[in-house]
Write a protein that holds these residues in place. Sequence first.
Motif, PDB file in Angstrom:
ATOM      1  N   ALA A 187       0.839  -1.196   0.000  1.00  8.20           N
ATOM      2  CA  ALA A 187       0.000   0.000   0.000  1.00  8.20           C
ATOM      3  C   ALA A 187       0.875   1.248   0.000  1.00  8.20           C
ATOM      4  N   ARG A 188       0.398   2.267  -0.685  1.00 10.97           N
ATOM      5  CA  ARG A 188       1.062   3.573  -0.678  1.00 10.97           C
ATOM      6  C   ARG A 188       0.364   4.421   0.378  1.00 10.97           C
ATOM      7  N   VAL A 189       1.155   4.981   1.288  1.00 11.46           N
ATOM      8  CA  VAL A 189       0.594   5.787   2.379  1.00 11.46           C
ATOM      9  C   VAL A 189       1.068   7.220   2.200  1.00 11.46           C
ATOM     10  N   ARG A 190       0.123   8.151   2.226  1.00 10.65           N
ATOM     11  CA  ARG A 190       0.434   9.579   2.103  1.00 10.65           C
ATOM     12  C   ARG A 190       0.716  10.135   3.497  1.00 10.65           C
ATOM     13  N   VAL A 191       1.948   9.939   3.961  1.00 11.76           N
ATOM     14  CA  VAL A 191       2.327  10.363   5.308  1.00 11.76           C
ATOM     15  C   VAL A 191       2.298  11.885   5.423  1.00 11.76           C
ATOM     16  N   ASP A 192       2.495  12.586   4.306  1.00 11.79           N
ATOM     17  CA  ASP A 192       2.416  14.045   4.354  1.00 11.79           C
ATOM     18  C   ASP A 192       1.044  14.507   4.837  1.00 11.79           C
ATOM     19  N   ARG A 193      -0.011  13.791   4.469  1.00  8.22           N
ATOM     20  CA  ARG A 193      -1.365  14.125   4.946  1.00  8.22           C
ATOM     21  C   ARG A 193      -1.525  13.817   6.433  1.00  8.22           C
ATOM     22  N   LEU A 194      -0.888  12.735   6.891  1.00  6.61           N
ATOM     23  CA  LEU A 194      -0.914  12.423   8.325  1.00  6.61           C
ATOM     24  C   LEU A 194      -0.240  13.532   9.117  1.00  6.61           C
ATOM     25  N   LEU A 195       0.893  14.017   8.606  1.00  8.65           N
ATOM     26  CA  LEU A 195       1.635  15.068   9.304  1.00  8.65           C
ATOM     27  C   LEU A 195       0.856  16.377   9.369  1.00  8.65           C
ATOM     28  N   LYS A 196       0.080  16.647   8.328  1.00  7.76           N
ATOM     29  CA  LYS A 196      -0.721  17.880   8.285  1.00  7.76           C
ATOM     30  C   LYS A 196      -2.037  17.746   9.047  1.00  7.76           C
ATOM     31  N   GLY A 197      -2.380  16.537   9.460  1.00  8.13           N
ATOM     32  CA  GLY A 197      -3.633  16.321  10.172  1.00  8.13           C
ATOM     33  C   GLY A 197      -4.826  16.153   9.250  1.00  8.13           C
ATOM     34  N   GLU A 198      -4.597  16.052   7.943  1.00  8.63           N
ATOM     35  CA  GLU A 198      -5.681  15.875   6.980  1.00  8.63           C
ATOM     36  C   GLU A 198      -6.226  14.454   6.990  1.00  8.63           C
ATOM     37  N   ASP A 199      -5.385  13.504   7.356  1.00  9.80           N
ATOM     38  CA  ASP A 199      -5.770  12.095   7.404  1.00  9.80           C
ATOM     39  C   ASP A 199      -5.410  11.568   8.782  1.00  9.80           C
ATOM     40  N   LEU A 200      -6.329  10.892   9.428  1.00 10.57           N
ATOM     41  CA  LEU A 200      -6.084  10.399  10.780  1.00 10.57           C
ATOM     42  C   LEU A 200      -5.876   8.894  10.835  1.00 10.57           C
ATOM     43  N   ALA A 201      -5.794   8.236   9.663  1.00 10.60           N
ATOM     44  CA  ALA A 201      -5.667   6.777   9.617  1.00 10.60           C
ATOM     45  C   ALA A 201      -4.204   6.373   9.560  1.00 10.60           C
ATOM     46  N   ASP A 202      -3.532   6.411  10.700  1.00  8.95           N
ATOM     47  CA  ASP A 202      -2.135   5.975  10.805  1.00  8.95           C
ATOM     48  C   ASP A 202      -2.145   4.449  10.929  1.00  8.95           C
ATOM     49  N   PRO A 203      -1.670   3.715   9.893  1.00 12.16           N
ATOM     50  CA  PRO A 203      -1.786   2.252   9.914  1.00 12.16           C
ATOM     51  C   PRO A 203      -1.012   1.610  11.064  1.00 12.16           C
ATOM     52  N   VAL A 204      -1.635   0.605  11.673  1.00 11.34           N
ATOM     53  CA  VAL A 204      -0.986  -0.188  12.716  1.00 11.34           C
ATOM     54  C   VAL A 204      -0.176  -1.272  12.020  1.00 11.34           C
ATOM     55  N   LEU A 205       1.074  -1.440  12.455  1.00 13.49           N
ATOM     56  CA  LEU A 205       1.981  -2.392  11.826  1.00 13.49           C
ATOM     57  C   LEU A 205       2.003  -3.716  12.575  1.00 13.49           C
ATOM     58  N   SER A 206       2.388  -4.752  11.856  1.00 17.78           N
ATOM     59  CA  SER A 206       2.571  -6.082  12.435  1.00 17.78           C
ATOM     60  C   SER A 206       4.021  -6.489  12.248  1.00 17.78           C
ATOM     61  N   ARG A 207       4.427  -7.524  12.989  1.00 20.69           N
ATOM     62  CA  ARG A 207       5.807  -7.968  12.856  1.00 20.69           C
ATOM     63  C   ARG A 207       6.080  -8.389  11.419  1.00 20.69           C
ATOM     64  N   PHE A 208       7.304  -8.157  10.997  1.00 19.94           N
ATOM     65  CA  PHE A 208       7.814  -8.437   9.656  1.00 19.94           C
ATOM     66  C   PHE A 208       7.319  -7.462   8.588  1.00 19.94           C
ATOM     67  N   ASP A 209       6.534  -6.452   8.943  1.00 21.88           N
ATOM     68  CA  ASP A 209       6.135  -5.441   7.963  1.00 21.88           C
ATOM     69  C   ASP A 209       7.374  -4.678   7.506  1.00 21.88           C
ATOM     70  N   ILE A 210       7.339  -4.202   6.286  1.00 20.28           N
ATOM     71  CA  ILE A 210       8.441  -3.412   5.735  1.00 20.28           C
ATOM     72  C   ILE A 210       7.893  -2.052   5.337  1.00 20.28           C
ATOM     73  N   VAL A 211       8.547  -1.009   5.822  1.00 17.07           N
ATOM     74  CA  VAL A 211       8.191   0.368   5.472  1.00 17.07           C
ATOM     75  C   VAL A 211       9.337   0.894   4.613  1.00 17.07           C
ATOM     76  N   TYR A 212       9.005   1.307   3.381  1.00 16.78           N
ATOM     77  CA  TYR A 212      10.026   1.839   2.477  1.00 16.78           C
ATOM     78  C   TYR A 212       9.708   3.296   2.176  1.00 16.78           C
TER      79      TYR A 212
END
Length: 157
Positions: A85-110
Amino acid sequence: MDLQRAVTALLAADIRNPRVTIELVAPAGNTVHVIGRVEKPGSVPATPFVTLMQAIAEAGGFKDDAARNSVILMHRDGARTVRVARVRVDRLLKGEDLADPVLSRFDIVYVPRSTIGNLDIFVRQFFGETAPAVSTALTGWELFNLDRVFVTRVVKE
């Protein structure tokens, strides 16, 4: 307890009345991997309910040339399937999006490099380090958060 009994039985062949105590310090593999344009790429602990933003913060945060609008999250859904999935973290930082995904073990964030960062690398490779004016201009573009830069031809009359 099963492991403790099995080790005791193995040691009993060589040692008279062995006493074995086994204690779990930390479960193996409880990590999330954060790679790309962060300050400290690597593995971070996957504590319960750790979010994408928390994992990036644990990795030291974004580098200047990070593409905050295109963070890639790879999550294993089963033994042979991976959800990307592509996550628009810039929107999270601005408060426009409140859906910060919860991660599980072995997840990879690039965290990829931004377009301006790619252009800056190209200019440095093509012109060398002797082009400070071009690098300064690229830094100025970055301040305006331009998604696209169009080069047009100027016609002199």
